[in-house]
Scaffold this motif. Structure first.
Motif, PDB file in Angstrom:
ATOM      1  N   PRO A 289      41.523  27.393  45.726  1.00 11.41           N
ATOM      2  CA  PRO A 289      41.821  28.811  45.499  1.00 11.41           C
ATOM      3  C   PRO A 289      40.957  29.417  44.393  1.00 11.41           C
ATOM      4  N   PHE A 290      40.933  30.722  44.339  1.00 15.33           N
ATOM      5  CA  PHE A 290      40.299  31.487  43.273  1.00 15.33           C
ATOM      6  C   PHE A 290      40.955  31.119  41.945  1.00 15.33           C
ATOM      7  N   ASN A 291      40.176  31.073  40.888  1.00 15.39           N
ATOM      8  CA  ASN A 291      40.650  30.774  39.527  1.00 15.39           C
ATOM      9  C   ASN A 291      41.283  29.389  39.388  1.00 15.39           C
ATOM     10  N   VAL A 292      40.686  28.406  40.035  1.00 13.15           N
ATOM     11  CA  VAL A 292      41.048  26.997  39.861  1.00 13.15           C
ATOM     12  C   VAL A 292      39.772  26.274  39.449  1.00 13.15           C
ATOM     13  N   LEU A 293      39.851  25.476  38.392  1.00 11.54           N
ATOM     14  CA  LEU A 293      38.697  24.712  37.938  1.00 11.54           C
ATOM     15  C   LEU A 293      38.409  23.540  38.871  1.00 11.54           C
ATOM     16  N   SER A 294      37.151  23.210  39.033  1.00  6.17           N
ATOM     17  CA  SER A 294      36.740  22.072  39.865  1.00  6.17           C
ATOM     18  C   SER A 294      36.727  20.793  39.037  1.00  6.17           C
ATOM     19  N   GLN A 295      37.788  20.571  38.292  1.00  8.26           N
ATOM     20  CA  GLN A 295      37.966  19.367  37.480  1.00  8.26           C
ATOM     21  C   GLN A 295      39.463  19.105  37.370  1.00  8.26           C
ATOM     22  N   PHE A 296      39.817  17.920  36.875  1.00 11.67           N
ATOM     23  CA  PHE A 296      41.225  17.531  36.849  1.00 11.67           C
ATOM     24  C   PHE A 296      41.956  17.876  35.554  1.00 11.67           C
ATOM     25  N   LYS A 297      41.227  18.182  34.485  1.00  9.35           N
ATOM     26  CA  LYS A 297      41.873  18.497  33.214  1.00  9.35           C
ATOM     27  C   LYS A 297      41.264  19.745  32.609  1.00  9.35           C
ATOM     28  N   ASP A 298      42.087  20.461  31.824  1.00 13.70           N
ATOM     29  CA  ASP A 298      41.600  21.626  31.107  1.00 13.70           C
ATOM     30  C   ASP A 298      42.432  21.802  29.851  1.00 13.70           C
ATOM     31  N   ASP A 299      41.781  21.996  28.737  1.00 15.54           N
ATOM     32  CA  ASP A 299      42.516  22.156  27.478  1.00 15.54           C
ATOM     33  C   ASP A 299      42.910  23.607  27.209  1.00 15.54           C
ATOM     34  N   GLN A 300      42.620  24.504  28.157  1.00 16.58           N
ATOM     35  CA  GLN A 300      42.979  25.911  27.993  1.00 16.58           C
ATOM     36  C   GLN A 300      44.124  26.332  28.906  1.00 16.58           C
ATOM     37  N   GLY A 301      44.719  25.383  29.613  1.00  6.84           N
ATOM     38  CA  GLY A 301      45.879  25.697  30.441  1.00  6.84           C
ATOM     39  C   GLY A 301      45.581  26.339  31.782  1.00  6.84           C
TER      40      GLY A 301
ATOM     41  N   PRO B 263      36.383  37.957  58.367  1.00  2.00           N
ATOM     42  CA  PRO B 263      37.231  36.915  58.966  1.00  2.00           C
ATOM     43  C   PRO B 263      38.685  37.383  59.052  1.00  2.00           C
ATOM     44  N   SER B 264      39.207  37.497  60.262  1.00  2.00           N
ATOM     45  CA  SER B 264      40.560  38.030  60.464  1.00  2.00           C
ATOM     46  C   SER B 264      41.646  37.076  59.988  1.00  2.00           C
ATOM     47  N   TRP B 265      41.359  35.792  59.948  1.00  4.50           N
ATOM     48  CA  TRP B 265      42.361  34.791  59.566  1.00  4.50           C
ATOM     49  C   TRP B 265      42.365  34.498  58.075  1.00  4.50           C
ATOM     50  N   LEU B 266      41.479  35.135  57.328  1.00  6.20           N
ATOM     51  CA  LEU B 266      41.286  34.808  55.924  1.00  6.20           C
ATOM     52  C   LEU B 266      42.517  35.141  55.076  1.00  6.20           C
ATOM     53  N   TRP B 267      42.823  34.249  54.168  1.00  9.98           N
ATOM     54  CA  TRP B 267      43.936  34.430  53.243  1.00  9.98           C
ATOM     55  C   TRP B 267      43.643  35.577  52.276  1.00  9.98           C
ATOM     56  N   SER B 268      44.693  36.142  51.714  1.00 10.34           N
ATOM     57  CA  SER B 268      44.542  37.172  50.682  1.00 10.34           C
ATOM     58  C   SER B 268      44.145  36.499  49.383  1.00 10.34           C
ATOM     59  N   ARG B 269      43.340  37.180  48.610  1.00  8.19           N
ATOM     60  CA  ARG B 269      42.960  36.632  47.321  1.00  8.19           C
ATOM     61  C   ARG B 269      43.881  37.213  46.255  1.00  8.19           C
ATOM     62  N   ASN B 270      44.277  36.353  45.304  1.00  7.65           N
ATOM     63  CA  ASN B 270      45.134  36.796  44.219  1.00  7.65           C
ATOM     64  C   ASN B 270      44.434  36.494  42.898  1.00  7.65           C
TER      65      ASN B 270
END
Length: 188
Positions: free
Chosen positions: A10-22, A110-117
């Motif tokens: 999803p949008f606004n998800v880091l491509s890593q497993f940990k983050d020190d900023q929450g 794309p008609s099937w595309l999810w909404s972005r939040n």
């Protein structure tokens, strides 16, 4: 056998497993242990991210010299012109050098595309359009810089496919785990 995880990031998800900023990370979505991203997908981009537990497969997918094709669906500001598509197909001059030629085509929304939040910003007097852009290199924020260079800033960026793997039938935030056998010397 290698484990390969296909993840619809999803949008606004880091491509890593940990983050020190929450911020949201892969650990919020993928419980599979000992897999690592094969490449990256920016925090503000969506779509296909591959993860694997196999170093050789990770190298095959992510190393720039392997030139694995990546397909992006890009919503741009304005009605994309034939001239802009032609420029993308020929390679675009960026500050860090000219990009390799891309495959660039108009794409129906794309008609099937999810909404972005949150949703993209919309301007009442400015239209937008979609393109499919396929590249085989991975400069930092390359797709966004390419569309801006031809006069059509990116509003939304979704990676649809990497090599033979795609988002098909993978909902937003979902992952699918595969077993992949890659004989020595094989490329995708």
């Amino acid at each position: 056998m290698a484990t390969l995880v296909l993840f619809n990031k999803p949008f606004n998800v880091l491509s890593q497993f940990k983050d020190d900023q929450g911020r949201a990370t892969l650990s919020d979505f993928i419980p599979v242990r000992n897999v690592y991203p094969a490449g990256r997908l920016d925090f503000d981009s969506e779509g296909l991210l591959l993860l694997t537990d196999d170093g050789a497969l990770q190298h095959q997918i992510s190393h720039p010299k392997k030139k694995m094709r990546k397909t992006y669906w890009v919503q741009v500001e304005g009605d994309i012109t034939d001239g802009a598509l032609l420029a993308l197909r020929g390679g675009v001059e960026l500050k860090d050098g000219k990009t390799l030629p891309a495959q660039a085509e108009r794409l129906a929304p794309p008609s099937w595309l999810w909404s972005r939040n949150p949703p993209i910003r919309e301007r009442k007097n400015v239209s937008d359009s979609w393109i499919s852009l396929q590249i085989s290199e991975g400069k930092n924020r390359q797709v966004r810089r390419m569309t801006a260079a031809v006069g059509f800033p990116t509003l939304r960026l979704i990676r649809y496919a990497i090599g033979p793997w795609s988002l098909e039938s993978l909902a937003l935030g979902e992952y699918r785990e595969l077993s992949v056998h890659m004989p020595k010397g094989k490329t995708f």
